[in-house]
Design an enzyme around this catalytic site. Sequence first.
Site, short mmCIF file in Angstrom:
data_model
loop_
_atom_site.label_atom_id
_atom_site.label_comp_id
_atom_site.label_asym_id
_atom_site.label_seq_id
_atom_site.Cartn_x
_atom_site.Cartn_y
_atom_site.Cartn_z
CG ASN A 55 31.48 -10.28 5.19
OD1 ASN A 55 31.59 -11.61 5.32
ND2 ASN A 55 32.19 -9.62 4.22
CE LYS A 180 34.69 -3.30 1.90
NZ LYS A 180 33.33 -4.19 2.51
#
Length: 333
Positions: A55, A180
């Site tokens: 992001n 993650k």
Amino acid sequence: MTLSNGVKRTFRPGVYCPLVTPFKEDSGEVDYDSFRSHVLRLARAGMGLVIHGTNGEAAHLSTEERVEMVKVAREALDSNCFTNVPLLVGTGVGSSRETITLTKQVAEVGADGAIVIAPGYFAFAIGRDRKALKEFFTTVFDESPIPVMIYNFPGAASGIDLDSDMLVELSEHPNCFGVKLTCAGIGKGHRVGIHTSSPAYKARHPSKQQFLILPGFSDYLLSAVLARQHGCITGTGNVFPKLIVSLYNAIADFVTDPTAEKLARATELQDVVTEADWVIVKAGISGTKYALDKFIQPGLGGVTRSPLPAVDEGVKAMVDKFLVRAVSYETSL
């Protein structure tokens, strides 16, 4: 990172946000003032911080920009009574050598942990070569001055998808502290959780911080926590940090005291987050930035860097229409 008072900043179970990088519309330069404001906004909401993730358009940043952004974030936190908030920083840049170099550079200016993605450019050569992939991560773990989290995101690594067997093997390294999972593999995370929460694992690693398993989405946070996972790293947190922190706290409250009422509260919040998360996923990075500028503060999201396209009118209309419920919850908290 150990502070002057002897306290060590460590990463704990919870919700984390990969911050967007705001670029100025006129010059395309990083808007450090807006970035600083966003760092503090998320810290005040209790959201963990990840810089230079997907992001954050890490691939569009120079090394100098990456280092400066970490420096700005650390200084902003320290000067606003957030000295205990750790910074997780993306440092995967392809080769082992350059990944290690960047990791050392960001560690020098305040990064407490690194998050490293598989080297996707040569996926055609190493994507199915388990030995080469393991050697890449092990070399980075060995040379990094800060703990390292694995970032499993097949979509950003040319399809490389680390399975639970590989993650279990890598979890045994003393400098690897988590993973993650932006592969939506809830079963994968559960299997890794069984391994890393076992008494045998803890006995082998008595001084190691808790191994964190963090999905890359917030739309199944409730299910993930019940499946031995520890929170999430979610881009939706850019727009709705208080809502997602409230959801995590409600889940933790239910786990501690599993009553029907507490499950109902956690489910209510999860419903809102699940709807919002899907909108943000469909909107993409440019749509996330648009939502920030529209609902939170103009300029906080900024524009994207080429070749990412600018947000189109269809995405704007979707964001305007389908994030109303989540915005209402966020502003009420």
